[in-house]
Design a protein around this motif. Structure first.
Motif, PDB file in Angstrom:
ATOM      1  N   ASP A 121       0.859  -1.185   0.000  1.00  0.00           N
ATOM      2  CA  ASP A 121       0.000   0.000   0.000  1.00  0.00           C
ATOM      3  C   ASP A 121       0.899   1.239   0.000  1.00  0.00           C
ATOM      4  OD1 ASP A 121      -1.875   1.960   0.344  1.00  0.00           O
ATOM      5  OD2 ASP A 121      -2.858   1.008   2.049  1.00  0.00           O
ATOM      6  N   PRO A 122       1.313   1.695  -1.184  1.00  0.00           N
ATOM      7  CA  PRO A 122       2.255   2.819  -1.251  1.00  0.00           C
ATOM      8  C   PRO A 122       1.729   4.103  -0.609  1.00  0.00           C
ATOM      9  CG  PRO A 122       1.987   1.795  -3.408  1.00  0.00           C
ATOM     10  CD  PRO A 122       0.977   1.181  -2.502  1.00  0.00           C
ATOM     11  N   ASP A 123       0.437   4.359  -0.721  1.00  0.00           N
ATOM     12  CA  ASP A 123      -0.107   5.588  -0.122  1.00  0.00           C
ATOM     13  C   ASP A 123      -0.017   5.544   1.399  1.00  0.00           C
ATOM     14  OD1 ASP A 123      -0.696   6.639  -2.617  1.00  0.00           O
ATOM     15  OD2 ASP A 123      -2.721   5.782  -2.634  1.00  0.00           O
ATOM     16  N   ALA A 124      -0.381   4.407   1.982  1.00  0.00           N
ATOM     17  CA  ALA A 124      -0.285   4.260   3.439  1.00  0.00           C
ATOM     18  C   ALA A 124       1.175   4.278   3.885  1.00  0.00           C
ATOM     19  CB  ALA A 124      -0.972   2.978   3.891  1.00  0.00           C
ATOM     20  N   ALA A 153       2.797   6.934   6.536  1.00  0.00           N
ATOM     21  CA  ALA A 153       3.529   6.507   7.733  1.00  0.00           C
ATOM     22  C   ALA A 153       4.950   7.059   7.719  1.00  0.00           C
ATOM     23  CB  ALA A 153       3.538   4.980   7.820  1.00  0.00           C
ATOM     24  N   ASN A 154       5.581   7.071   6.549  1.00  0.00           N
ATOM     25  CA  ASN A 154       6.929   7.617   6.419  1.00  0.00           C
ATOM     26  C   ASN A 154       6.939   9.106   6.762  1.00  0.00           C
ATOM     27  OD1 ASN A 154       9.773   7.393   5.472  1.00  0.00           O
ATOM     28  ND2 ASN A 154       9.040   8.895   4.000  1.00  0.00           N
ATOM     29  N   THR A 155       5.972   9.844   6.241  1.00  0.00           N
ATOM     30  CA  THR A 155       5.877  11.277   6.520  1.00  0.00           C
ATOM     31  C   THR A 155       5.660  11.537   8.007  1.00  0.00           C
ATOM     32  OG1 THR A 155       5.015  11.653   4.301  1.00  0.00           O
ATOM     33  CG2 THR A 155       4.620  13.387   5.930  1.00  0.00           C
ATOM     34  N   ARG A 156       4.812  10.718   8.621  1.00  0.00           N
ATOM     35  CA  ARG A 156       4.582  10.833  10.065  1.00  0.00           C
ATOM     36  C   ARG A 156       5.891  10.585  10.825  1.00  0.00           C
ATOM     37  NH1 ARG A 156       0.779   7.455  10.220  1.00  0.00           N
ATOM     38  NH2 ARG A 156       1.839   5.648  11.060  1.00  0.00           N
ATOM     39  N   GLY A 157       6.632   9.583  10.396  1.00  0.00           N
ATOM     40  CA  GLY A 157       7.907   9.278  11.046  1.00  0.00           C
ATOM     41  C   GLY A 157       8.914  10.401  10.913  1.00  0.00           C
ATOM     42  N   VAL A 158       8.980  11.005   9.735  1.00  0.00           N
ATOM     43  CA  VAL A 158       9.900  12.127   9.527  1.00  0.00           C
ATOM     44  C   VAL A 158       9.509  13.301  10.424  1.00  0.00           C
ATOM     45  CG1 VAL A 158      10.687  13.848   7.839  1.00  0.00           C
ATOM     46  CG2 VAL A 158      10.563  11.435   7.196  1.00  0.00           C
ATOM     47  N   GLY A 159       8.207  13.542  10.546  1.00  0.00           N
ATOM     48  CA  GLY A 159       7.744  14.609  11.441  1.00  0.00           C
ATOM     49  C   GLY A 159       8.133  14.337  12.882  1.00  0.00           C
ATOM     50  N   LYS A 181       4.386  -1.739   4.924  1.00  0.00           N
ATOM     51  CA  LYS A 181       3.325  -1.487   3.936  1.00  0.00           C
ATOM     52  C   LYS A 181       3.868  -1.432   2.504  1.00  0.00           C
ATOM     53  CE  LYS A 181       0.057   0.660   7.041  1.00  0.00           C
ATOM     54  NZ  LYS A 181      -0.977  -0.341   6.970  1.00  0.00           N
ATOM     55  N   ASP A 182       5.140  -1.065   2.352  1.00  0.00           N
ATOM     56  CA  ASP A 182       5.758  -1.057   1.022  1.00  0.00           C
ATOM     57  C   ASP A 182       7.245  -1.362   1.176  1.00  0.00           C
ATOM     58  OD1 ASP A 182       6.601  -0.732  -1.555  1.00  0.00           O
ATOM     59  OD2 ASP A 182       5.854   1.311  -1.782  1.00  0.00           O
ATOM     60  N   PRO A 183       7.596  -2.642   1.200  1.00  0.00           N
ATOM     61  CA  PRO A 183       8.999  -3.036   1.403  1.00  0.00           C
ATOM     62  C   PRO A 183       9.954  -2.518   0.329  1.00  0.00           C
ATOM     63  CG  PRO A 183       7.537  -4.926   1.606  1.00  0.00           C
ATOM     64  CD  PRO A 183       6.715  -3.791   1.103  1.00  0.00           C
ATOM     65  N   ASP A 184       9.439  -2.142  -0.830  1.00  0.00           N
ATOM     66  CA  ASP A 184      10.291  -1.656  -1.913  1.00  0.00           C
ATOM     67  C   ASP A 184      10.536  -0.153  -1.851  1.00  0.00           C
ATOM     68  OD1 ASP A 184      10.436  -4.241  -2.953  1.00  0.00           O
ATOM     69  OD2 ASP A 184       8.640  -3.946  -4.177  1.00  0.00           O
ATOM     70  N   CYS A 185       9.969   0.531  -0.877  1.00  0.00           N
ATOM     71  CA  CYS A 185      10.104   1.986  -0.772  1.00  0.00           C
ATOM     72  C   CYS A 185      11.485   2.326  -0.188  1.00  0.00           C
ATOM     73  CB  CYS A 185       8.993   2.568   0.098  1.00  0.00           C
ATOM     74  SG  CYS A 185       9.103   4.364   0.244  1.00  0.00           S
ATOM     75  N   ILE A 186      12.371   2.752  -1.061  1.00  0.00           N
ATOM     76  CA  ILE A 186      13.746   3.069  -0.650  1.00  0.00           C
ATOM     77  C   ILE A 186      13.758   4.256   0.316  1.00  0.00           C
ATOM     78  CG2 ILE A 186      16.016   3.797  -1.486  1.00  0.00           C
ATOM     79  CD1 ILE A 186      15.217   0.912  -2.205  1.00  0.00           C
ATOM     80  N   THR A 187      12.897   5.237   0.088  1.00  0.00           N
ATOM     81  CA  THR A 187      12.848   6.414   0.958  1.00  0.00           C
ATOM     82  C   THR A 187      12.557   6.006   2.393  1.00  0.00           C
ATOM     83  OG1 THR A 187      12.051   7.735  -0.895  1.00  0.00           O
ATOM     84  CG2 THR A 187      11.738   8.648   1.308  1.00  0.00           C
ATOM     85  N   ALA A 188      11.596   5.115   2.585  1.00  0.00           N
ATOM     86  CA  ALA A 188      11.259   4.666   3.941  1.00  0.00           C
ATOM     87  C   ALA A 188      12.422   3.896   4.558  1.00  0.00           C
ATOM     88  CB  ALA A 188       9.993   3.815   3.919  1.00  0.00           C
ATOM     89  N   ARG A 189      13.089   3.089   3.772  1.00  0.00           N
ATOM     90  CA  ARG A 189      14.228   2.311   4.299  1.00  0.00           C
ATOM     91  C   ARG A 189      15.373   3.235   4.724  1.00  0.00           C
ATOM     92  NH1 ARG A 189      14.307  -3.052   3.916  1.00  0.00           N
ATOM     93  NH2 ARG A 189      12.595  -4.057   2.815  1.00  0.00           N
ATOM     94  N   VAL A 190      15.648   4.253   3.928  1.00  0.00           N
ATOM     95  CA  VAL A 190      16.704   5.221   4.287  1.00  0.00           C
ATOM     96  C   VAL A 190      16.300   5.969   5.550  1.00  0.00           C
ATOM     97  CG1 VAL A 190      17.852   7.342   3.557  1.00  0.00           C
ATOM     98  CG2 VAL A 190      17.611   5.438   1.956  1.00  0.00           C
TER      99      VAL A 190
END
Length: 86
Positions: free
Chosen positions: A25-28, A32-38, A58-67
């Motif tokens: 679920d890329p949108d979710a 969640a990533n944006t919330r974490g950055v905040g 929710k999106d294991p392929d999301c490099i931004t979230a992994r970084v």
């Protein structure tokens, strides 16, 4: 016997794509990533790690979230080390 193994392997691959891969679920994940950055901006690293781990689930392929998860974990460790030294 070889045909049976190929059939079992093909079934496993199909099950993966039908049941697990479709749950991305890329949108979710981005939310969640944006919330974490905040949370990182507010120096709430433990909560940031939890939020960004949710994004990675929710999106294991999301490099931004992994970084961002790596950054949050590093900062959490640094904050813990700093608290121990005081």
């Amino acid at each position: 016997a070889a045909a049976a193994l190929v059939l079992i392997a093909a079934g496993g691959v199909a099950a993966y794509f039908l049941f697990f891969r479709n749950r991305i679920d890329p949108d979710a994940a981005m939310a969640a990533n944006t919330r974490g950055v905040g949370l990182m901006e507010k120096f709430e690293f433990a909560d940031a790690v939890k939020a960004i781990e949710e994004a990675v689930r929710k999106d294991p392929d999301c490099i931004t979230a992994r970084v961002n998860l790596g950054i949050a974990l590093f900062n959490q460790q640094s904050a813990d080390d700093k608290a121990l030294s005081n």
